[in-house]
Design an enzyme around this catalytic site. Structure first.
Site, short mmCIF file in Angstrom:
data_model
loop_
_atom_site.label_atom_id
_atom_site.label_comp_id
_atom_site.label_asym_id
_atom_site.label_seq_id
_atom_site.Cartn_x
_atom_site.Cartn_y
_atom_site.Cartn_z
N GLU A 177 36.69 35.11 28.95
CA GLU A 177 35.25 34.01 28.82
C GLU A 177 34.27 33.99 28.04
O GLU A 177 32.98 33.58 27.83
CB GLU A 177 33.85 35.02 29.79
CG GLU A 177 35.27 35.40 31.42
CD GLU A 177 34.39 34.47 32.56
OE1 GLU A 177 33.05 34.30 32.34
OE2 GLU A 177 35.10 34.43 33.11
N HIS A 199 28.55 40.13 31.20
CA HIS A 199 29.26 40.15 29.85
C HIS A 199 28.57 40.83 29.16
O HIS A 199 27.53 41.20 29.39
CB HIS A 199 29.20 38.29 29.07
CG HIS A 199 29.18 37.27 30.05
ND1 HIS A 199 28.78 36.12 30.45
CD2 HIS A 199 30.75 37.03 30.37
CE1 HIS A 199 29.66 34.83 31.28
NE2 HIS A 199 30.97 35.80 31.12
N CYS A 249 23.34 32.78 26.24
CA CYS A 249 24.44 31.91 27.25
C CYS A 249 24.45 30.24 26.69
O CYS A 249 25.02 30.00 26.71
CB CYS A 249 24.32 31.75 28.07
SG CYS A 249 23.88 33.63 28.65
O1 SUG Z 1 28.79 32.62 34.82
N1 SUG Z 1 26.15 31.75 36.19
C1 SUG Z 1 27.61 31.87 34.58
C2 SUG Z 1 25.96 31.93 33.64
C3 SUG Z 1 26.30 32.35 32.40
C4 SUG Z 1 25.83 33.25 31.71
N2 SUG Z 1 26.69 32.89 29.93
C5 SUG Z 1 26.71 34.24 29.56
N3 SUG Z 1 25.94 36.08 29.73
N4 SUG Z 1 27.13 34.40 28.71
C6 SUG Z 1 27.81 32.72 35.26
O2 SUG Z 1 28.24 33.48 35.49
C7 SUG Z 1 26.23 30.24 38.34
C8 SUG Z 1 26.49 29.08 39.25
C9 SUG Z 1 26.02 28.98 40.06
O3 SUG Z 1 25.46 29.66 41.09
O4 SUG Z 1 25.56 27.80 40.43
C10 SUG Z 1 27.53 30.54 36.74
O5 SUG Z 1 28.21 30.23 37.52
#
Ligand code: SUG
Length: 449
Positions: A177, A253, A372
Site C-alpha cells: 500500500e 494503514h 493520505c
Molecule cells: O484505501 N478509501 C481509501 C482511503 C485511503 C487513505 N489513505 C491512507 N491512509 N494513506 C482506502 O481505504 C474509499 C473509496 C470509496 O469507498 O468509494 C477508499 O478507497
C-alpha cells in the site's frame, strides 16, 4: 531549506471528477459509514487545492499529481462487458452495480498509497527510487498502479536521477500500500535516513497475531521486497508489525496511527505490536537521536484516533528546526483530541510548535486525511530541476488548476449518476486539458494509441 538545497516536496493528489461515496473500503470506518452519501467533487478538489495553496504560501514545497481516468471502461471490458461506452455503463449499472462503483472510484487522490520512495541520499546508486504500490487488497484500488506508474515515469523521467521499479506481484503475499506504511526518519533531509516499514501481516510463516475483523493490507514480504529493490541495507531499515487490534479498530494503514518526519515520530501507543523493540531498533540504527512523541490511550482513545485522524496529520519541518502539524478539522471537533494537541503535543518537549487546521471533509468521509492526500518526495535542487512537466505548485499553476476545476467539475454526485455517459465524456475532456496544463504528455488509457 536544508543542506545542499535538499527539501521535502509534498505531491498531493488532485481529487478526481468522479469523487463519490460508495463504501468500497472494507476496514476503513469512514468509507464504510458514508457509503451512499451524495458527494461534491468540485468542493473536494477545491479543498485539496486550498490545502496545497496554504502550505505553499507558508513556504513549503508543494507538488501535484493528476487524478485517473474514471470510469475505467477498460476494466469493464476486461470483465466481459461489451458494446459502446454508453452500453457498457448501462449494462454494468444493471448487472453489476458494485463493479461500476469500483471502476468509478477517485481513490488515486490518496497519493500516500501511490508508491514507496527512497530519496537519492539513501540509495547506493545515488538515484531516487520509486515502486508504485500494487494496491491489490481492493479491486477499485488495484486499478490504479498502471496509470500511477505512467504518471510517475512521466514526471520523474530523467534516468540520471530517478529509478523506477516494477509494481510487486499483485497477489496477497506481496500486498503493498505504498508510503502509507513507510516513514523515513533522519536528522537533516540530506543526512542518511532510517526507513521504518510497518506491515500488518506476514505471508510466509506468519499466521499469529493477525487482525480478526478487518484485513491487514501490507505484508512484511512486500515491505522487504521494496527495500531490496531500492538497495536499502539492514542497517537502514526497521520492519515493525502494526498492532492487530489497531487494524481491527479501523487503522487500515500505519499513517492512520503514526506520523514521522526528521527525527520525530508521533504515534499512538497502540501503533506497534512491539513498541519497545521498534523504538530500540530505530534508536540503534539512526545517526541522530530519535524524538518519540507517544500519545497514550488515556489521552486519545482508538475511537477518537480513527474518527479525528489526528495521526493522519502532516508533520512538516521548518528551517529553524521546529515542526508544524497540519491536522484535519475533525480534530477540533473532538475535545480529547484537541486538548491533546494543545496541552500535550504543542506543549511537550519536542520540536512540534505549531498546528494548522485544514478542512478536507470531502476526502475525510472516505477515510483520507491530510497525510493520505500527499506523497512525500525528498529532492535535491538538481532533482527538482530535473522534473518533467509543470507539477510544482506556484501562484499561476494554482490559479490555472482552480479555474480548471471550476470549469469541469460537478458539485453533486450520487452513486446513481455514475452510469451517466455524459460524466465519462466530461472526464475525458477535463483530463485531456489537464495533461496539457501540467505538460506531462499522454498518461491516460484514452490517450494511448
Ligand atoms: O484505501 N478509501 C481509501 C482511503 C485511503 C487513505 N489513505 C491512507 N491512509 N494513506 C482506502 O481505504 C474509499 C473509496 C470509496 O469507498 O468509494 C477508499 O478507497
Amino acid at each position: 531549506m536544508s543542506m545542499h538545497g535538499i527539501r521535502e516536496v509534498n505531491f498531493d493528489g488532485l481529487v478526481g471528477l468522479t469523487h463519490n461515496y460508495s463504501g468500497l473500503a472494507h476496514g476503513n470506518v469512514a468509507s464504510m459509514s458514508h457509503g451512499g452519501l451524495v458527494s461534491n467533487p468540485k468542493e473536494g478538489a477545491l479543498q485539496g487545492l486550498a490545502k496545497m495553496k496554504s502550505l505553499m504560501d507558508a513556504g513549503y514545497a508543494q507538488g501535484v499529481l493528476p487524478p485517473q481516468q474514471r470510469p475505467d471502461l477498460g476494466a469493464l471490458r476486461d470483465l466481459g462487458f461489451s458494446g459502446s461506452d454508453r452500453e457498457m455503463l448501462a449494462r454494468a449499472a444493471t448487472q453489476a452495480p458494485q463493479l461500476l462503483r469500483a471502476v468509478c472510484s477517485a481513490s488515486s487522490m490518496w497519493t500516500a498509497n501511490a508508491g514507496t520512495i527512497t530519496p537519492s541520499v539513501d540509495a547506493p546508486d545515488g538515484r531516487m527510487h520509486i515502486t508504485p504500490a500494487n494496491l491489490q487488497s481492493s479491486f477499485h484500488r488495484y486499478l490504479e498502479p498502471r496509470t500511477t506508474g505512467r504518471v510517475l515515469q512521466a514526471i520523474f523521467r530523467d534516468e540520471q536521477h530517478f529509478a523506477h521499479h516494477p509494481v510487486l506481484p499483485a497477489t496477497p503475499a506481496f500486498s503493498d500500500e505504498g508510503a502509507a506504511n513507510h516513514t523515513r526518519l533522519c536528522g537533516e533531509y540530506g543526512e542518511p535516513g532510517v526507513h521504518l516499514f510497518v506491515y500488518g501481516r506476514q505471508a510466509f510463516g506468519g499466521g499469529r497475531n493477525e487482525p480478526k475483523r478487518y484485513p491487514a493490507r501490507q505484508t512484511l514480504e512486500a515491505s522487504q521486497a521494496v527495500a531490496r529493490q531500492h538497495g536499502l541495507s539492514d542497517a537502514q531499515t526497521v520492519f515493525a508489525q502494526q498492532h492487530p487490534e489497531a487494524i481491527d479498530a479501523g487503522v487500515f494503514h500505519n499513517d492512520v496511527i503514526a506520523v514521522g518526519n526528521g527525527p520525530v515520530l508521533l504515534y499512538h501507543e497502540m501503533a506497534f505490536l512491539d513498541e519497545e523493540r521498534t523504538l530500540n531498533e530505530l534508536r540503534a540504527k539512526m545517526s541522530t537521536p530519535l524524538i518519540p512523541v507517544r500519545v497514550p490511550v488515556e489521552a486519545v482513545s482508538m475511537e477518537d484516533a480513527v474518527a479525528s485522524y489526528l495521526f493522519n496529520s502532516q508533520l512538516l519541518s521548518n528551517p529553524d528546526g521546529t515542526m508544524t502539524l497540519v491536522v484535519p478539522s475533525e480534530c477540533q471537533e473532538r475535545e480529547a483530541v484537541w486538548n491533546t494537541i494543545q496541552n500535550f503535543i504543542l506543549a511537550g518537549n519536542n520540536p512540534i510548535g505549531e498546528v494548522i487546521v485544514k478542512d478536507v471533509k470531502q476526502s475525510m468521509r472516505n477515510g483520507g486525511g491530510p497525510a493520505c492526500l500527499r506523497l512525500r518526495v525528498v529532492l535535491s535542487e538538481a532533482e527538482r530541476a530535473a522534473l518533467t512537466g509543470r507539477v510544482l505548485l506556484n501562484e499561476a499553476l494554482y490559479s490555472d488548476l482552480t479555474a480548471w476545476v471550476n470549469r469541469h467539475y460537478r458539485d453533486r454526485l450520487a452513486t446513481d449518476d455514475l452510469a451517466d455517459p455524459q460524466l465519462a465524456t466530461e472526464v475525458l475532456t477535463a483530463l485531456d486539458e489537464l495533461t496539457q496544463l501540467l505538460n506531462i504528455g499522454s498518461v491516460y488509457p484514452f490517450q494511448q494509441g
